[in-house]
Structure formats: structure tokens, C-alpha cells
Design a protein around this motif. Structure first.
Motif, PDB file in Angstrom:
ATOM      1  N   TYR A 166     -50.117 -24.805 -55.352  1.00  5.96           N
ATOM      2  CA  TYR A 166     -50.986 -23.860 -54.631  1.00  5.96           C
ATOM      3  C   TYR A 166     -52.368 -23.773 -55.284  1.00  5.96           C
ATOM      4  CZ  TYR A 166     -46.717 -22.627 -52.223  1.00  5.96           C
ATOM      5  OH  TYR A 166     -45.561 -22.691 -51.473  1.00  5.96           O
TER       6      TYR A 166
ATOM      7  N   TRP B  93     -56.443 -22.920 -47.966  1.00  2.78           N
ATOM      8  CA  TRP B  93     -55.810 -21.743 -47.337  1.00  2.78           C
ATOM      9  C   TRP B  93     -56.479 -21.310 -46.038  1.00  2.78           C
ATOM     10  CZ3 TRP B  93     -51.200 -19.782 -48.507  1.00  2.78           C
ATOM     11  CH2 TRP B  93     -50.706 -19.895 -49.809  1.00  2.78           C
TER      12      TRP B  93
ATOM     13  N   LEU C 271     -49.345 -21.892 -41.384  1.00  2.00           N
ATOM     14  CA  LEU C 271     -49.087 -20.559 -41.951  1.00  2.00           C
ATOM     15  C   LEU C 271     -49.874 -19.482 -41.215  1.00  2.00           C
ATOM     16  CD1 LEU C 271     -49.026 -21.154 -45.827  1.00  2.00           C
ATOM     17  CD2 LEU C 271     -47.082 -20.838 -44.285  1.00  2.00           C
TER      18      LEU C 271
ATOM     19  N   ARG D  15     -45.627 -13.099 -37.249  1.00  2.00           N
ATOM     20  CA  ARG D  15     -45.003 -12.098 -38.139  1.00  2.00           C
ATOM     21  C   ARG D  15     -45.635 -10.732 -37.912  1.00  2.00           C
ATOM     22  NH1 ARG D  15     -46.801 -13.898 -43.126  1.00  2.00           N
ATOM     23  NH2 ARG D  15     -45.545 -15.708 -42.617  1.00  2.00           N
TER      24      ARG D  15
ATOM     25  N   GLY E 124     -45.159 -12.616 -51.744  1.00  2.00           N
ATOM     26  CA  GLY E 124     -45.599 -14.010 -51.635  1.00  2.00           C
ATOM     27  C   GLY E 124     -46.752 -14.118 -50.660  1.00  2.00           C
ATOM     28  N   CYS E 125     -47.757 -13.255 -50.858  1.00  2.00           N
ATOM     29  CA  CYS E 125     -48.845 -13.098 -49.867  1.00  2.00           C
ATOM     30  C   CYS E 125     -49.765 -14.293 -49.807  1.00  2.00           C
ATOM     31  CB  CYS E 125     -49.664 -11.849 -50.192  1.00  2.00           C
ATOM     32  SG  CYS E 125     -50.543 -11.961 -51.784  1.00  2.00           S
TER      33      CYS E 125
ATOM     34  N   LEU F 101     -53.202 -14.459 -45.640  1.00  2.00           N
ATOM     35  CA  LEU F 101     -53.398 -14.880 -44.247  1.00  2.00           C
ATOM     36  C   LEU F 101     -52.903 -13.849 -43.239  1.00  2.00           C
ATOM     37  CD1 LEU F 101     -52.435 -18.693 -44.396  1.00  2.00           C
ATOM     38  CD2 LEU F 101     -54.531 -17.545 -45.132  1.00  2.00           C
TER      39      LEU F 101
ATOM     40  N   ASP G 257     -47.954 -11.977 -55.588  1.00  2.00           N
ATOM     41  CA  ASP G 257     -47.825 -13.435 -55.632  1.00  2.00           C
ATOM     42  C   ASP G 257     -47.927 -13.912 -57.076  1.00  2.00           C
ATOM     43  OD1 ASP G 257     -48.242 -15.605 -53.074  1.00  2.00           O
ATOM     44  OD2 ASP G 257     -48.464 -16.427 -55.098  1.00  2.00           O
TER      45      ASP G 257
ATOM     46  N   THR H 244     -49.398 -16.809 -57.792  1.00  2.00           N
ATOM     47  CA  THR H 244     -50.541 -17.731 -57.906  1.00  2.00           C
ATOM     48  C   THR H 244     -51.855 -16.957 -57.897  1.00  2.00           C
ATOM     49  OG1 THR H 244     -49.242 -19.389 -56.721  1.00  2.00           O
ATOM     50  CG2 THR H 244     -51.616 -19.770 -56.863  1.00  2.00           C
TER      51      THR H 244
ATOM     52  N   GLY I 294     -47.341 -11.190 -59.675  1.00  2.00           N
ATOM     53  CA  GLY I 294     -45.965 -10.962 -60.092  1.00  2.00           C
ATOM     54  C   GLY I 294     -45.003 -11.831 -59.326  1.00  2.00           C
TER      55      GLY I 294
ATOM     56  N   GLY J 297     -42.978 -13.447 -45.859  1.00  2.00           N
ATOM     57  CA  GLY J 297     -43.242 -14.545 -44.944  1.00  2.00           C
ATOM     58  C   GLY J 297     -43.363 -15.862 -45.673  1.00  2.00           C
ATOM     59  N   GLU J 298     -42.548 -16.815 -45.300  1.00  2.00           N
ATOM     60  CA  GLU J 298     -42.617 -18.173 -45.854  1.00  2.00           C
ATOM     61  C   GLU J 298     -42.590 -18.160 -47.378  1.00  2.00           C
ATOM     62  OE1 GLU J 298     -42.469 -20.856 -43.553  1.00  2.00           O
ATOM     63  OE2 GLU J 298     -41.892 -19.019 -42.529  1.00  2.00           O
ATOM     64  N   VAL J 299     -41.756 -17.323 -47.928  1.00  2.00           N
ATOM     65  CA  VAL J 299     -41.668 -17.271 -49.395  1.00  2.00           C
ATOM     66  C   VAL J 299     -40.235 -17.420 -49.889  1.00  2.00           C
ATOM     67  CG1 VAL J 299     -41.596 -14.729 -49.540  1.00  2.00           C
ATOM     68  CG2 VAL J 299     -42.435 -16.056 -51.468  1.00  2.00           C
TER      69      VAL J 299
ATOM     70  N   VAL K 208     -38.233 -19.566 -53.558  1.00  2.00           N
ATOM     71  CA  VAL K 208     -37.812 -18.775 -54.723  1.00  2.00           C
ATOM     72  C   VAL K 208     -36.459 -19.273 -55.222  1.00  2.00           C
ATOM     73  CG1 VAL K 208     -37.287 -16.434 -55.495  1.00  2.00           C
ATOM     74  CG2 VAL K 208     -39.045 -16.796 -53.769  1.00  2.00           C
TER      75      VAL K 208
HETATM   76  C1  LIG Z   1     -45.836 -21.053 -48.317  1.00  2.00           C
HETATM   77  S1  LIG Z   1     -46.804 -19.896 -49.183  1.00  2.00           S
HETATM   78  C2  LIG Z   1     -46.784 -18.522 -48.056  1.00  2.00           C
HETATM   79  C3  LIG Z   1     -47.927 -17.586 -48.288  1.00  2.00           C
HETATM   80  C4  LIG Z   1     -48.029 -16.424 -47.290  1.00  2.00           C
HETATM   81  N1  LIG Z   1     -46.840 -15.611 -47.251  1.00  2.00           N
HETATM   82  C5  LIG Z   1     -48.356 -16.955 -45.924  1.00  2.00           C
HETATM   83  O1  LIG Z   1     -47.452 -17.004 -45.080  1.00  2.00           O
HETATM   84  O2  LIG Z   1     -49.503 -17.354 -45.719  1.00  2.00           O
HETATM   85  C6  LIG Z   1     -45.703 -19.368 -50.464  1.00  2.00           C
HETATM   86  C7  LIG Z   1     -46.360 -18.390 -51.429  1.00  2.00           C
HETATM   87  O3  LIG Z   1     -45.330 -17.832 -52.236  1.00  2.00           O
HETATM   88  C8  LIG Z   1     -45.779 -17.773 -53.567  1.00  2.00           C
HETATM   89  N2  LIG Z   1     -44.577 -17.776 -54.404  1.00  2.00           N
HETATM   90  C9  LIG Z   1     -43.651 -18.739 -54.565  1.00  2.00           C
HETATM   91  N3  LIG Z   1     -42.676 -18.327 -55.382  1.00  2.00           N
HETATM   92  C10 LIG Z   1     -42.980 -17.062 -55.747  1.00  2.00           C
HETATM   93  C11 LIG Z   1     -42.370 -16.086 -56.580  1.00  2.00           C
HETATM   94  N4  LIG Z   1     -41.209 -16.326 -57.193  1.00  2.00           N
HETATM   95  N5  LIG Z   1     -42.982 -14.892 -56.732  1.00  2.00           N
HETATM   96  C12 LIG Z   1     -44.158 -14.626 -56.127  1.00  2.00           C
HETATM   97  N6  LIG Z   1     -44.794 -15.502 -55.314  1.00  2.00           N
HETATM   98  C13 LIG Z   1     -44.219 -16.705 -55.131  1.00  2.00           C
HETATM   99  C14 LIG Z   1     -46.671 -18.979 -53.746  1.00  2.00           C
HETATM  100  O4  LIG Z   1     -47.559 -18.791 -54.824  1.00  2.00           O
HETATM  101  C15 LIG Z   1     -47.364 -19.011 -52.379  1.00  2.00           C
HETATM  102  O5  LIG Z   1     -48.535 -18.260 -52.396  1.00  2.00           O
END
Ligand SMILES: C[S@@+](CC[C@H](N)C(=O)[O-])C[C@H]1O[C@@H](n2cnc3c(N)ncnc32)[C@H](O)[C@@H]1O
Length: 251
Positions: free
Chosen positions: A22, A29, A39, A46, A64-65, A69, A85, A87, A104, A122-124, A128
Motif C-alpha cells: 500500500y 488511491w 474500491l 457500502r 481498514g479505511c 475512499l 489503518d 498504513t 492501528g 470494507g475490503e479489509v 487480516v
Molecule cells: C484493500 S484496502 C481497502 C481500503 C478501504 N477500506 C477501501 O475500501 O478503500 C485494505 C486496507 O486495509 C489495511 N489493512 C490491512 N490489514 C490491516 C490490519 N490488520 N489492520 C489495519 N489495517 C489493515 C491496509 O493498509 C489497506 O489500507
């Protein structure tokens, strides 16, 4: 209309699902023709599951923001938008779009029990290592009566084919971003949410085909209209690939 710029990425070769991807993709993005384009489409779908806030100071926690977006699609709904997030490069962009950024892990969120009127994941979950821990956190953060909204990829052969083997060869999904071993079975997700007091309903979701093909053709010709309607994500009966879930936490 504008020319498609060469991708502003300098991607290292990293293991699948390595979060450092990322950082390498940070310039992607908010590009309407970038590798995170889908996304944006999913974020709109969503947000349509999130009703306007029913009280002043309502809080939406976006697990996982990424780069925030979801933010434009929540405009006018009346929530304070807090994003969590791992990242930092993505969080800096989220903050520039009005999101209160918290660095976090979604499996151990540094926020209080019951603080959220809405939790969005969303998409997270499919990124994990312990998605059950993330679900437990999402439910812990919700106040009684609060709404959980999720979307993720199912743990099926079709999902691995569509999202990884095909999807990652298209310009809408970064190569290597998924580890299909982390994909989330929809029945297990429903059961896990129930254990934490949230009765989740699920439905399949997919890009509307004409819109997707049109977008891919315009993208291949090197022109993506910045003002053009993005492909819609529409409900579909099968949850076998992408699916959405929503449910209220019991009081
Ligand atoms: C596919 S992106 C989705 C971002 C956002 N939710 C969207 O739909 O645009 C996945 C995001 O999850 C974050 N991420 C992945 N594993 C994570 C964790 N364990 N804790 C927090 N953030 C995490 C990544 O850094 C990334 O920003």
C-alpha cells in the motif's frame, strides 16, 4: 477526458498481502483509472447501506479505511468519520479527505467499547491474518443498536479464480494484493458476528457488467472520463465472490 498517466507506482516484489504494497501504491488511491478504481465503486455501494445519522455527534468507525475512499459517499449523512489503518501513507490521504486517522491494527483497535454508531469493515477482512479478531473488535466498538457494514471476498474456488487469477491481471486490482488463504467464508462470518451479538444479513455483489466492460475499454484506449459515471456495484444472488453484510448489534 484525459490521458491515462503511466501508473505512479514503483512496486517492489513483495509477498502476497504484504501491507508495504500500500505504500508502493500510495499514488494510486485517488486515481479514477488507477489500480484501486474498483474500491471506489465498492465504497459507494457500502455507503448506500449506511443510513443518515440519527443523533448529533454520531460516530462511524471505518476499519481498514485506507486512503478514506468512503468519505465522499458519507458526505451529508452526519457522521464523524474515524478511520483505523496500519498504513500511515494511506492514513495521511484519508486525513486530507476529512477522516480522523488512527494508526492501528483492526484486530486490536485503540478505541473504546460501544463508541460507534456504525462500524464499517470494507475490503479489509480478507487481508487480516485473524479475521475473527477483527470481527470481535468491530462488534465491541458498536453501541447497542449500532450498525455493522462489511464487504469482503468469499473463501471459494470461484472467488480465487475471479479475484486473484483473473482480477489481478486486470487494471482494477493490484497484482499480489490478495492472499486467498485469508478469504472469508460467508457462513463463518455470519456465525462469528452472531457470537458477538450482531445478526448479519449477507448478499452477493458484483460490478454491473456493461459499466465494467465500458470502463475497461476506455481504460485500454487510454481515456477515462473523470466526470463519467463509474461502474455500479449491484446486488447479486450468489455470495460466491464479493459479498456485503449488514446487521445491528443487539441491545
Ligand atoms: C484493500 S484496502 C481497502 C481500503 C478501504 N477500506 C477501501 O475500501 O478503500 C485494505 C486496507 O486495509 C489495511 N489493512 C490491512 N490489514 C490491516 C490490519 N490488520 N489492520 C489495519 N489495517 C489493515 C491496509 O493498509 C489497506 O489500507
Amino acid at each position: 477526458m484525459r490521458d491515462v498517466a503511466p501508473p505512479s507506482t514503483r512496486q517492489r516484489v513483495l509477498p502476497r498481502n504484504d501491507p508495504r504494497q500500500y505504500d508502493d501504491l500510495a499514488g494510486e488511491w485517488w486515481r479514477p483509472d488507477g489500480v484501486f478504481a474498483m474500491l471506489h465503486w465498492i465504497a459507494e455501494a457500502r455507503a448506500s447501506l449506511v443510513p443518515p445519522a440519527d443523533r448529533p455527534d454520531a460516530l462511524l468507525v471505518d476499519l481498514g479505511c485506507g486512503a478514506g475512499l468512503l468519505a465522499p459517499h458519507l458526505a451529508g449523512k452526519g457522521y464523524r468519520h474515524v478511520g483505523v489503518d496500519l498504513t500511515r501513507s494511506a492514513l495521511a490521504q484519508a486525513a486530507a479527505h476529512g477522516v480522523t486517522a488512527v494508526n492501528g491494527d483492526v484486530a486490536a483497535v485503540p478505541l473504546a467499547d460501544g463508541c460507534a454508531d456504525v462500524v464499517s469493515a470494507g475490503e479489509v477482512l480478507e487481508h487480516v491474518p485473524d479475521w475473527r479478531a477483527a470481527v470481535a473488535e468491530a462488534c465491541r466498538l458498536l453501541r447497542p443498536g449500532g450498525l455493522l457494514v462489511v464487504d469482503t471476498l468469499n473463501d471459494t474456488a470461484l472467488s480465487r479464480l475471479v479475484a486473484v487469477h483473473i482480477g489481478e491481471r486486470l487494471p482494477t486490482v493490484p497484482r499480489g494484493i490478495h492472499d486467498p488463504r485469508l478469504f472469508v467464508d460467508d457462513r463463518e462470518l455470519v456465525a462469528e458476528c452472531a457470537r458477538h451479538g450482531v445478526e448479519l444479513r449477507v448478499r452477493g455483489a458484483r460490478p454491473e457488467l456493461r459499466g465494467l466492460v465500458g470502463w475497461l475499454l476506455r481504460r485500454a484506449r487510454g481515456v477515462v472520463a473523470t466526470g463519467a459515471r463509474a461502474p455500479r456495484i449491484v446486488p447479486t444472488r450468489s455470495t460466491a465472490v464479493l459479498y456485503q453484510g449488514w446487521g445491528v448489534r443487539k441491545g
